[in-house]
Design an enzyme around this catalytic site. Structure first.
Site, PDB file in Angstrom:
ATOM      1  N   TYR A  43      52.314  26.017   4.152  1.00 45.63           N
ATOM      2  CA  TYR A  43      52.092  24.964   5.609  1.00 45.63           C
ATOM      3  C   TYR A  43      51.274  26.042   6.815  1.00 45.63           C
ATOM      4  CZ  TYR A  43      56.813  25.733   7.120  1.00 45.63           C
ATOM      5  OH  TYR A  43      57.463  25.636   7.297  1.00 45.63           O
ATOM      6  N   ASP A 110      62.974  30.443  11.050  1.00 45.81           N
ATOM      7  CA  ASP A 110      63.388  32.189  10.926  1.00 45.81           C
ATOM      8  C   ASP A 110      63.583  33.106  11.811  1.00 45.81           C
ATOM      9  OD1 ASP A 110      62.177  30.400   9.438  1.00 45.81           O
ATOM     10  OD2 ASP A 110      60.207  31.569   8.474  1.00 45.81           O
TER      11      ASP A 110
HETATM   12  N1  GLU Z   1      60.118  28.547   9.093  1.00 44.34           N
HETATM   13  C1  GLU Z   1      58.718  29.566   9.927  1.00 44.34           C
HETATM   14  C2  GLU Z   1      58.819  29.087  11.272  1.00 44.34           C
HETATM   15  O1  GLU Z   1      60.245  29.651  12.003  1.00 44.34           O
HETATM   16  C3  GLU Z   1      57.491  29.190   9.201  1.00 44.34           C
HETATM   17  C4  GLU Z   1      57.389  29.326   8.558  1.00 44.34           C
HETATM   18  C5  GLU Z   1      56.719  30.716   7.157  1.00 44.34           C
HETATM   19  O2  GLU Z   1      56.055  31.545   7.965  1.00 44.34           O
HETATM   20  O3  GLU Z   1      56.283  31.070   5.948  1.00 44.34           O
HETATM   21  O4  GLU Z   1      58.183  29.347  11.738  1.00 44.34           O
END
Ligand code: GLU
Length: 338
Positions: A43, A110
Site C-alpha cells: 500500500y 518502521d
Molecule cells: N510501515 C511503513 C511506515 O513506517 C510503511 C510501509 C512501507 O514503506 O513499506 O511508514
C-alpha cells in the site's frame, strides 16, 4: 425549568472538564491506502490527511476536544531530523497551553521507536505525549489504525498518563518510548520492550496502568529549542569478514560520530577493534551497540558501550549529545556507562 437549568449546568461542566488533545500527523501506515482490503504490504503509506484519520473515528469527539496539524505525510523511512526537531519544538510549545491535556503523534511504525525516543529526550512536561501508528493500512480488512488512534487520544487525555515520559501506544498496549522497539515486520503485536515490559494496557478505550508513574533510570534531557540541525551519526553493521571500509567512508562522508551494531555484546573483528582504539585515542566518538535485539552493551577498552539502547536509539542519543558539544566522559554518562 429546573430540568432545563440542570442540562445547561451539566453541559457547562462537561465543557469545562473536557480535555484538549493536539494530534500531530506525520504519515505512515495509519494514513496508508491501497485498492484492495487484502493489501497489507504494498500500500502507499502517508496517503490520507489528518482530517481523514480523525473523521474515520467519530467516537474521538466524545473523548476529547481535538485540534490537529499535518507535520508531514510520508512513510516513516522518510522521516528526517528536520521533522524530529519540528515535532519536539511544536509539542513543547503546545504543552504550555492550559487547554491542552496531551499530545498524540501519528507515525509510521518502521522508525516510530526513533521518533518516540527523540521526543522522550527533548520534551519536558508532565503532560502525556503519545506516539501511535498501525500495522495495517486504513483500507485493510480489520484495519488497526482507528482503534489505535482512539486509544492514543484517550491515553493523551488521561491524567493517569502524566509524568511517564513519552508513551508508545498500539494494539491495546502502552509502552515507554525509551524502551519500546519494533520486533516484528508485519505482526500487530510488534511493539515490545523485552526486558522492561509494558506500562499498561487498554480495556476498550480505557487505559489501565500496571504501575504508578515512573521514568527510565538516568534518562537525559536535551533542550532543542535553539537547535536547527543535528550532527550526522552513522550506524555500521558488524558481521563475519567485516573490514574498516564502511567506518572510514562514513567518517569521510561527514559523520561526527559512529554507532557500531556489533555482534553479541557489541563485538567487532580485530582489525575493526584496532581502528576503534585509534578513533578513541583521537577523541572521535564511537558507541558500540548490539545487533542481537536486546541486552546491555558494555564499555570495553576500544570504545564506549550503548548500555540498554539498540543501534538506532543510540544514534538518536549520540546526535543529541554531540549537538550539545559533550565530551566523551559526559557522553558515557548519557549512555549510563562508566
Ligand atoms: N510501515 C511503513 C511506515 O513506517 C510503511 C510501509 C512501507 O514503506 O513499506 O511508514
Amino acid at each position: 425549568m429546573f430540568a432545563a437549568l440542570l442540562t445547561v449546568w451539566q453541559s457547562d461542566l462537561v465543557a469545562a472538564d473536557f480535555p484538549g488533545v493536539m494530534v500531530y500527523a506525520t504519515g505512515g501506515t495509519i494514513a496508508g491506502a491501497a485498492k484492495s482490503g487484502l493489501n497489507t504490504t504494498t500500500y502507499k503509506a502517508g496517503s490520507m490527511g489528518v482530517q481523514d484519520l480523525l473523521e474515520a473515528v467519530p467516537e474521538l469527539k466524545s473523548i476529547a476536544n481535538i485540534s490537529s496539524k499535518q507535520i508531514s505525510n510520508v512513510r516513516s523511512a522518510d522521516i528526517y531530523q528536520n521533522t524530529l526537531l519540528t515535532l519536539a519544538k511544536e509539542a513543547q510549545e503546545k504543552l504550555k497551553d492550559p487547554n491542552i491535556h496531551g499530545i498524540v503523534v501519528t507515525h509510521g511504525t518502521d522508525t516510530l521507536e526513533e521518533t518516540a525516543f527523540f521526543l522522550d529526550l527533548t520534551i519536558r512536561s508532565p503532560k502525556p505525549v503519545v506516539v501511535v501508528g498501525s500495522m495495517r493500512p486504513a483500507t485493510a480488512i480489520s484495519a488497526d489504525g482507528p482503534m489505535n488512534l482512539l486509544q492514543a487520544v484517550s491515553l493523551a487525555a488521561s491524567p493517569e498518563a502524566s509524568n511517564r515520559g513519552v508513551l508508545v501506544s498500539l494494539n491495546d498496549r502502552i509502552g515507554s518510548a525509551f524502551y519500546t522497539v519494533k520486533t516484528n515486520t508485519t505482526a500487530l503485536d510488534t511493539f515490545r520492550a523485552s526486558e522492561q515490559g509494558y506500562l499498561g494496557m487498554f480495556i476498550g478505550a480505557q487505559p489501565r496502568f500496571f504501575y504508578t508513574a515512573a521514568t527510565p533510570t538516568a534518562k537525559p534531557y536535551f533542550d532543542v529549542s535553539t537547535i536547527s540541525s543535528l550532527p550526522k551519526v552513522s550506524i555500521i553493521y558488524m558481521h563475519e569478514d567485516q573490514s574498516n571500509e564502511q567506518i572510514d567512508s562514513a567518517i569521510q562522508a561527514g559523520a561526527k560520530g559512529l554507532i557500531i551494531a556489533g555482534s553479541g555484546n557489541g563485538a567487532v573483528p580485530t582489525t575493526v577493534r584496532e581502528r576503534l582504539a585509534e578513533l578513541k585515542k583521537a577523541g572521535y566518538p564511537v558507541i558500540r551497540s548490539s545487533r542481537t535485539g536486546s541486552g546491555f552493551t558494555t564499555t570495553k577498552p576500544e570504545s564506549l558501550g550503548a548500555g540498554i539502547l539498540n543501534p538506532q536509539k543510540a544514534r538518536i542519543l549520540l546526535m543529541l549529545a554531540l549537538a550539545n558539544q559533550s565530551d566523551l566522559a559526559q557522553i558515557a554518562r548519557y549512555f549510563n556507562e562508566p
